[in-house]
Design a protein around this motif. Sequence first.
Motif, short mmCIF file in Angstrom:
data_model
loop_
_atom_site.label_atom_id
_atom_site.label_comp_id
_atom_site.label_asym_id
_atom_site.label_seq_id
_atom_site.Cartn_x
_atom_site.Cartn_y
_atom_site.Cartn_z
N SER A 139 0.84 -1.20 0.00
CA SER A 139 0.00 0.00 0.00
C SER A 139 0.87 1.24 0.00
CB SER A 139 -0.88 0.00 1.25
OG SER A 139 -0.04 0.11 2.39
N ALA A 140 0.24 2.37 -0.33
CA ALA A 140 0.94 3.65 -0.28
C ALA A 140 1.33 3.97 1.16
CB ALA A 140 0.06 4.76 -0.85
N THR A 141 0.49 3.54 2.11
CA THR A 141 0.81 3.79 3.52
C THR A 141 2.17 3.19 3.87
OG1 THR A 141 -1.56 3.69 4.04
CG2 THR A 141 -0.04 3.46 5.89
N SER A 182 -2.72 8.86 5.77
CA SER A 182 -1.67 7.83 5.91
C SER A 182 -0.35 8.48 6.32
CB SER A 182 -1.49 7.03 4.63
OG SER A 182 -1.22 7.89 3.54
N THR A 237 -6.29 13.38 -1.64
CA THR A 237 -7.51 12.55 -1.62
C THR A 237 -8.80 13.38 -1.60
OG1 THR A 237 -6.19 11.05 -0.33
CG2 THR A 237 -8.53 10.55 -0.47
N ASP A 262 3.64 11.86 -2.69
CA ASP A 262 2.51 10.93 -2.67
C ASP A 262 1.61 11.22 -3.86
OD1 ASP A 262 0.31 9.40 -2.27
OD2 ASP A 262 -0.19 10.15 -0.28
N ASN A 291 -0.14 4.14 -6.77
CA ASN A 291 -0.82 2.85 -6.63
C ASN A 291 -1.42 2.38 -7.95
OD1 ASN A 291 -0.33 2.81 -3.90
ND2 ASN A 291 -2.42 3.28 -3.27
N LYS A 294 -5.05 1.58 -7.85
CA LYS A 294 -6.15 2.54 -7.88
C LYS A 294 -6.66 2.69 -9.31
CE LYS A 294 -5.77 5.38 -3.74
NZ LYS A 294 -4.97 4.55 -2.84
N1 PLP Z 1 -2.32 8.69 -0.53
C1 PLP Z 1 -3.42 9.08 -1.17
C2 PLP Z 1 -3.38 10.36 -1.97
C3 PLP Z 1 -4.58 8.31 -1.10
O1 PLP Z 1 -5.69 8.73 -1.74
C4 PLP Z 1 -4.58 7.12 -0.36
C5 PLP Z 1 -5.78 6.28 -0.29
O2 PLP Z 1 -6.78 6.52 -0.89
C6 PLP Z 1 -3.40 6.75 0.29
C7 PLP Z 1 -2.29 7.55 0.19
C8 PLP Z 1 -3.33 5.48 1.09
O3 PLP Z 1 -3.32 4.43 0.19
P1 PLP Z 1 -3.18 2.90 0.63
O4 PLP Z 1 -4.56 2.42 0.88
O5 PLP Z 1 -2.52 2.24 -0.54
O6 PLP Z 1 -2.33 2.87 1.85
#
Ligand code: PLP
Length: 461
Positions: A139-141, A182, A237, A262, A291, A294
């Motif tokens: 994940s991006a997190t 995140s 987001t 990000d 991601n 997404k």
């Molecule tokens: N960064 C952005 C801009 C996001 O929109 C999101 C999730 O929607 C995240 C990070 C976190 O993504 P992940 O669910 O892959 O950790």
Amino acid sequence: MNHDDLRDWSKQAADWIHDYHEGLRERPVRSQTRPGDTRAQLAGQAPEQPESMEVIFEDFARIVPDAMTHWQHPRFFAYFPGNASPASMLAEQLANAMAAQAMLWQTSPAATEMEEVMVSWLRDALGLDPHFTGTLHDSATTATLSAILTMREKALNWLGNSQGLQGQPTLRLYASEHVHSSIDKDVRIAGIGQESLVKIPTDAGHAMDMKALDAAIRADREAGHLPAGIILCVGGTGIGACDRIADGVAVARVHGLPTHVDAAWAGSAMICPEYRHLWEGIDGADSIVFNPHKWLGVQFDCSVQFLADPAPQVRTLGLRPEYLKTLGKSSSMTDFNEWTVPLGRRFRALKIWFTLRAYGLEGLRQRIRNHVAWAEELAETLATLPGVQIVTHPQLSLFSFALDSGDAATEALLKRINDDGRVYLTQTRHDGRLVIRVQVGQFDCTREDVMCVHEVVKELL
Ligand code: PLP
């Protein structure tokens, strides 16, 4: 159940999957189930004796699908998409069959080398400079956590991992108010403390105010704090806010700080050269996350982190106990567990390989361009409805709207929309106001699916 049974049941599952996807438009997008409904249908305890797959499968079909929110529904316009293209689902089934741990080159040579090649395919597809290399995360997190841990260690001259954070100067990280939560979570996990994430104000275009950033870094230094890095966003987001990356990198360079960008959602759009102005200057970043799970159609989970230089991250995260050493290891054998937080890693590169080959970059670009065009058309059409105001205009394929009559009316409209079920939308707060977000990004959605939002809103106003 044995492997012969698995073959038979996989065929039945394939039929079920096909029918499920064909019938998606007939289902409400957001689950209409009530809290506790699923729990009430599940046995209180695990069975002592084996049950037949007929019964298990029947229960699955009876209990699960109706109690799910359908992320692959072509009229899912909530959050951001979690697309799973058919080609990526197929690849995921094959990866699952091998169920390998891609932690070391020798535990998964094909997974490791394909990961290297897929990172470079994606880097080139996004128009990034060839000096970037990178890795895959869940994940991006987690990708951002890896970047933040690396920032922490660099700032502390590599002492945080060995000595802990007690007695060290107070670290500082910088980001705008538009970054995803995140980042806040990662700062907590990294032990830096959420109060040390300095939220820099934004300008009228929702980009980080670079003068304020520069001033905050100087003030922190004067106060004896230790600036560790800057996190910039491309496609935030809430409303798709974009920082000016070139300016952020320039400020970072003045202060000798690393940058992490990000672009979890918007990164996919960079396969289209016409959107790359949104991250102009990106080649100066130290770390970038986006991601493919997404908007690019690669089944969840799949997050790419590009790195200008992987060495600091490997120094931060890599451990080499004897039992993980590869005897006779050569420099062309990458052990990706040293680049990422978990030791065990899934074979994620396969679904990227299948997706990019099955649709081609041109096929994927066409989808994204359609989504952007349809989002613009939808925003224009919604704006003609009485009492409806477009609050933030489309940034790529994301915009927001609200009712003139206030938050309570907007919230009530959103509830009616999602109870209706033909489309699914979610909310955010922008400048203190509750707004309904619309993002267009479903792999299989059509213009008609998108314009259905207009029909539904008009009917339910
Ligand atoms: N960064 C952005 C801009 C996001 O929109 C999101 C999730 O929607 C995240 C990070 C976190 O993504 P992940 O669910 O892959 O950790």
